[in-house]
Write a protein that holds these residues in place. Structure first.
Motif, PDB file in Angstrom:
ATOM      1  N   UNK A   1       0.818  -1.209   0.000  1.00  0.00           N
ATOM      2  CA  UNK A   1       0.000   0.000   0.000  1.00  0.00           C
ATOM      3  C   UNK A   1       0.856   1.265   0.000  1.00  0.00           C
ATOM      4  N   UNK A   2       2.030   1.205   0.647  1.00  0.00           N
ATOM      5  CA  UNK A   2       2.936   2.351   0.625  1.00  0.00           C
ATOM      6  C   UNK A   2       3.474   2.564  -0.785  1.00  0.00           C
ATOM      7  N   UNK A   3       3.880   1.463  -1.412  1.00  0.00           N
ATOM      8  CA  UNK A   3       4.435   1.558  -2.760  1.00  0.00           C
ATOM      9  C   UNK A   3       3.379   2.059  -3.739  1.00  0.00           C
ATOM     10  N   UNK A   4       2.154   1.562  -3.592  1.00  0.00           N
ATOM     11  CA  UNK A   4       1.072   2.015  -4.476  1.00  0.00           C
ATOM     12  C   UNK A   4       0.823   3.507  -4.324  1.00  0.00           C
ATOM     13  N   UNK A   5       0.767   3.989  -3.084  1.00  0.00           N
ATOM     14  CA  UNK A   5       0.550   5.418  -2.864  1.00  0.00           C
ATOM     15  C   UNK A   5       1.709   6.247  -3.411  1.00  0.00           C
ATOM     16  N   UNK A   6       2.943   5.802  -3.141  1.00  0.00           N
ATOM     17  CA  UNK A   6       4.122   6.529  -3.628  1.00  0.00           C
ATOM     18  C   UNK A   6       4.163   6.561  -5.152  1.00  0.00           C
ATOM     19  N   UNK A   7       3.733   5.470  -5.781  1.00  0.00           N
ATOM     20  CA  UNK A   7       3.727   5.413  -7.241  1.00  0.00           C
ATOM     21  C   UNK A   7       2.774   6.449  -7.819  1.00  0.00           C
ATOM     22  N   UNK A   8       1.573   6.553  -7.225  1.00  0.00           N
ATOM     23  CA  UNK A   8       0.600   7.525  -7.700  1.00  0.00           C
ATOM     24  C   UNK A   8       1.056   8.956  -7.405  1.00  0.00           C
ATOM     25  N   UNK A   9       1.647   9.149  -6.236  1.00  0.00           N
ATOM     26  CA  UNK A   9       2.138  10.477  -5.879  1.00  0.00           C
ATOM     27  C   UNK A   9       3.298  10.899  -6.781  1.00  0.00           C
ATOM     28  N   UNK A  10       4.224   9.977  -7.036  1.00  0.00           N
ATOM     29  CA  UNK A  10       5.367  10.282  -7.904  1.00  0.00           C
ATOM     30  C   UNK A  10       4.895  10.650  -9.300  1.00  0.00           C
ATOM     31  N   UNK A  11       3.927   9.896  -9.821  1.00  0.00           N
ATOM     32  CA  UNK A  11       3.393  10.180 -11.148  1.00  0.00           C
ATOM     33  C   UNK A  11       2.728  11.556 -11.176  1.00  0.00           C
ATOM     34  N   UNK A  12       2.010  11.887 -10.111  1.00  0.00           N
ATOM     35  CA  UNK A  12       1.335  13.176 -10.052  1.00  0.00           C
ATOM     36  C   UNK A  12       2.300  14.340  -9.987  1.00  0.00           C
ATOM     37  N   UNK A  13       3.349  14.209  -9.169  1.00  0.00           N
ATOM     38  CA  UNK A  13       4.340  15.282  -9.059  1.00  0.00           C
ATOM     39  C   UNK A  13       5.074  15.469 -10.392  1.00  0.00           C
ATOM     40  N   UNK A  14       5.459  14.363 -11.019  1.00  0.00           N
ATOM     41  CA  UNK A  14       6.169  14.445 -12.303  1.00  0.00           C
ATOM     42  C   UNK A  14       5.282  15.058 -13.380  1.00  0.00           C
ATOM     43  N   UNK A  15       4.008  14.700 -13.381  1.00  0.00           N
ATOM     44  CA  UNK A  15       3.087  15.270 -14.367  1.00  0.00           C
ATOM     45  C   UNK A  15       2.880  16.763 -14.132  1.00  0.00           C
ATOM     46  N   UNK A  16       2.842  17.160 -12.867  1.00  0.00           N
ATOM     47  CA  UNK A  16       2.635  18.568 -12.522  1.00  0.00           C
ATOM     48  C   UNK A  16       3.797  19.444 -12.989  1.00  0.00           C
ATOM     49  N   UNK A  17       5.029  18.970 -12.786  1.00  0.00           N
ATOM     50  CA  UNK A  17       6.194  19.810 -13.038  1.00  0.00           C
ATOM     51  C   UNK A  17       6.947  19.480 -14.322  1.00  0.00           C
ATOM     52  N   UNK A  18       6.550  18.430 -15.034  1.00  0.00           N
ATOM     53  CA  UNK A  18       7.094  18.174 -16.353  1.00  0.00           C
ATOM     54  C   UNK A  18       8.348  17.328 -16.390  1.00  0.00           C
TER      55      UNK A  18
END
Length: 222
Positions: free
Chosen positions: A4-21
């Motif tokens: 569950x930690x890895x799943x959350x981190x994966x979604x968060x990492x994708x969101x941050x990368x998408x936000x800042x390019x």
């Protein structure tokens, strides 16, 4: 780390990368792995540092693996790092903790500000009348081999003289730095360090013990 930690981190990492390019790399290290040579379990925009899934740890990760049972770990925000090809990154390192407040992972953000730094230097040269102090960025390595080489180079810089000119005390100081930096967590690092400093395995362990004793003595004195 738990799924569950890895799943959350994966979604968060994708969101941050998408936000800042594409200039924003997001890396997640799993500190619960039994193989400290391969800690990266999530990475977005890995082209920023040239790393990929399964690659090895950075300085911060090694320090965390070595000291998490002894010293309280604090997040590091907005500091400079440097890629192998010289690009400057603005980085933040956030420690992931479980329900028992134990550090189980690292969530890291590395934003390539090379062009912004170049622009800043141009602007500074136009408006300033004297040189500004500079901060030496920390290097980001792509493999544990590069990381060990970098740590060895730093130990030599710390002593301030080449190995052939080092005394025993100098080598103890260098070995102590490598031990504190977690260099000996890297597979087969001991043999490489022995070869570099022209010492035996027995002498290496002796120097590590001596460096620890000196550090303890300094703590008691202070």
């Amino acid at each position: 780390m738990k799924p569950q930690y890895i799943d959350f981190c994966k979604r968060l990492a994708h969101g941050v990368a998408a936000q800042f390019g594409p200039n924003c790399e997001v890396v997640v290290h799993d500190l619960t792995t039994k193989d400290p040579d391969h800690t990266i379990v999530i990475i977005e925009n890995g082209q920023v540092s040239g790393r990929k899934m399964g690659d090895g740890p950075s300085h911060v990760v090694l320090e965390a693996l070595r000291d998490r049972d002894n010293n309280p770990l604090r997040d590091r925000l907005s500091y400079l790092t440097k890629t192998e090809d010289g690009r400057v990154l603005k980085s933040s390192t956030i420690f992931i903790r479980d329900e028992a407040n134990e550090v189980v992972g690292i969530f890291a953000i590395n934003y390539d500000i090379t062009m912004l730094v170049a622009a800043q230097h141009e602007l500074t040269s136009l408006v300033s009348v004297k040189d500004s102090p500079s901060v030496e960025p920390e290097p980001i390595t792509q493999s544990v081999t590069q990381l060990l080489d970098e740590l060895i180079n730093q130990s030599v810089k710390l002593v301030g003289k080449p190995v052939p000119m080092m005394t025993k005390e100098d080598k103890v100081k260098a070995i102590g730095f490598l031990n504190d930096a977690g260099a000996f967590l890297i597979t087969k690092s001991g043999q490489k360090v022995c070869t570099y400093f022209s010492i035996s395995k027995y002498t290496l362990y002796s120097y590590i013990d001596e460096a620890k004793a000196q550090a303890e003595a300094q703590k008691k004195a202070s």
